[in-house]
Design a protein around this motif. Structure first.
Motif, mmCIF file in Angstrom:
data_model
loop_
_atom_site.group_PDB
_atom_site.id
_atom_site.type_symbol
_atom_site.label_atom_id
_atom_site.label_comp_id
_atom_site.label_asym_id
_atom_site.label_seq_id
_atom_site.Cartn_x
_atom_site.Cartn_y
_atom_site.Cartn_z
ATOM 1 N N VAL A 195 88.658 62.133 70.279
ATOM 2 C CA VAL A 195 87.609 62.347 71.282
ATOM 3 C C VAL A 195 87.178 61.014 71.888
ATOM 4 O O VAL A 195 86.930 60.045 71.169
ATOM 5 C CB VAL A 195 86.377 63.041 70.657
ATOM 6 N N LEU A 196 87.077 60.992 73.221
ATOM 7 C CA LEU A 196 86.469 59.878 73.947
ATOM 8 C C LEU A 196 85.195 60.396 74.595
ATOM 9 O O LEU A 196 85.209 61.410 75.298
ATOM 10 C CB LEU A 196 87.418 59.344 75.023
ATOM 11 N N ILE A 197 84.083 59.692 74.366
ATOM 12 C CA ILE A 197 82.784 60.059 74.937
ATOM 13 C C ILE A 197 82.456 59.027 76.015
ATOM 14 O O ILE A 197 82.212 57.854 75.717
ATOM 15 C CB ILE A 197 81.693 60.071 73.855
ATOM 16 N N SER A 219 85.598 59.419 66.732
ATOM 17 C CA SER A 219 85.437 59.426 68.184
ATOM 18 C C SER A 219 85.199 58.013 68.713
ATOM 19 O O SER A 219 84.769 57.126 67.990
ATOM 20 C CB SER A 219 84.285 60.344 68.599
ATOM 21 N N GLU A 220 85.494 57.829 69.997
ATOM 22 C CA GLU A 220 85.311 56.543 70.672
ATOM 23 C C GLU A 220 84.296 56.704 71.793
ATOM 24 O O GLU A 220 84.139 57.784 72.352
ATOM 25 C CB GLU A 220 86.637 56.046 71.266
ATOM 26 N N VAL A 221 83.638 55.605 72.144
ATOM 27 C CA VAL A 221 82.676 55.607 73.246
ATOM 28 C C VAL A 221 83.174 54.715 74.370
ATOM 29 O O VAL A 221 83.685 53.615 74.127
ATOM 30 C CB VAL A 221 81.280 55.130 72.780
ATOM 31 N N LEU A 222 83.018 55.198 75.594
ATOM 32 C CA LEU A 222 83.253 54.399 76.789
ATOM 33 C C LEU A 222 81.946 54.347 77.570
ATOM 34 O O LEU A 222 81.504 55.356 78.130
ATOM 35 C CB LEU A 222 84.358 55.032 77.646
ATOM 36 N N ASP A 223 81.289 53.197 77.559
ATOM 37 C CA ASP A 223 80.086 53.005 78.364
ATOM 38 C C ASP A 223 80.486 52.728 79.815
ATOM 39 O O ASP A 223 81.336 51.864 80.077
ATOM 40 C CB ASP A 223 79.271 51.823 77.833
ATOM 41 N N ILE A 224 79.888 53.447 80.745
ATOM 42 C CA ILE A 224 80.158 53.246 82.168
ATOM 43 C C ILE A 224 78.958 52.501 82.736
ATOM 44 O O ILE A 224 77.890 53.084 82.955
ATOM 45 C CB ILE A 224 80.370 54.589 82.882
#
Length: 250
Positions: A195-197, A219-224
């Motif tokens: 999962v990418l969040i 899971s991984e996080v991608l901050d925008i």
């Protein structure tokens, strides 16, 4: 535009390109074109060697409009996604959803992990399990006589967006009331696919991506950076992060 029927509901979709399939699930009050075609997601994913499938959720775009909230339970909407994959003979695919589409993706990943190679939750963090998402204020805004009658800021945002997308506001109100179910912490913790969040750092609708990361194992996080709920969709950081995440899938 091709379509198929899942029971009595007609679902419109697009299917373009060749390669590993990815299915795109748009957000509330949006549609496949506004969420994925116009911001160049479909073109970008095709250029990366992907077969891209996107569809209009029931109540949205060119798909059937329904007016009973009972027709919009998240499990039912996830069933449309699975039915589309069956229709296209896709045993398994990467799935990316945005906002409500991420909720639908999460429910499919939880209930049918064998169908989901990886899941990308765009515009949805801890709101998956607590708070988050549009509420009754947005229903009231959708049902108001005009945008001028709406004073709630979140309600105005969604009402204006619904008008921009020329949506059926009565169908949207039913959808919002029917699709509100939150996933329990235990259910979210049971999501066993990669999962990418991906959430904008100024998104006050999605809830914290990092809080959700603590619940979903691996899971991984991608901050925008500097993007809110509406403006994160077409962001370059979002696209590059998703492409990188997909490239790491076995």
């Amino acid at each position: 535009m091709p379509s198929f029927h899942n029971g009595r509901v007609e679902i419109a979709y697009l299917d373009e390109g060749e390669g590993e399939p990815i299915v795109l699930v748009h957000g509330f009050a949006s549609n496949k074109n506004v969420n994925w075609v116009y911001p160049s997601w479909v073109a970008e994913l095709q250029r990366s060697g992907r077969r891209v499938i996107a569809f209009d959720n029931r109540g949205h775009g060119e798909s059937s409009k329904l007016y009973d909230p009972e027709d919009y339970h998240l499990g039912t909407m996830a069933g449309d996604l699975r039915a589309l994959m069956d229709h296209l003979a896709l045993p398994r695919a990467d799935v990316m959803g945005y906002s409500m589409g991420a909720r639908i993706t999460a429910f499919l990943a939880r209930s049918h992990p064998e169908r989901v190679r990886s899941a990308i939750f765009g515009g949805l963090g801890i709101g998956l399990v607590k708070g988050g998402g549009p509420g009754e204020n947005v229903v009231s805004a959708l049902q108001a006589a005009s945008l001028d009658d709406v004073t709630d800021p979140v309600g105005r945002t969604f009402r204006a967006f619904a008008e921009q997308t020329r949506s059926d506001r009565a169908a949207l109100a039913a959808c919002l009331r029917g699709s509100r179910r939150l996933m329990s912490v235990e259910e979210a913790a049971g999501i066993a696919v990669p999962v990418l969040i991906a959430v904008g750092t100024t998104d006050d609708i999605a809830g914290s991506a990092h809080e959700l990361q603590q619940i979903i194992p691996g899971s991984e996080v991608l901050d925008i950076p500097r993007r809110d709920h509406m403006r994160a969709v077409g962001d370059r950081v979002y696209k590059d992060g998703v492409l990188a995440f997909l490239s790491r899938r076995p």
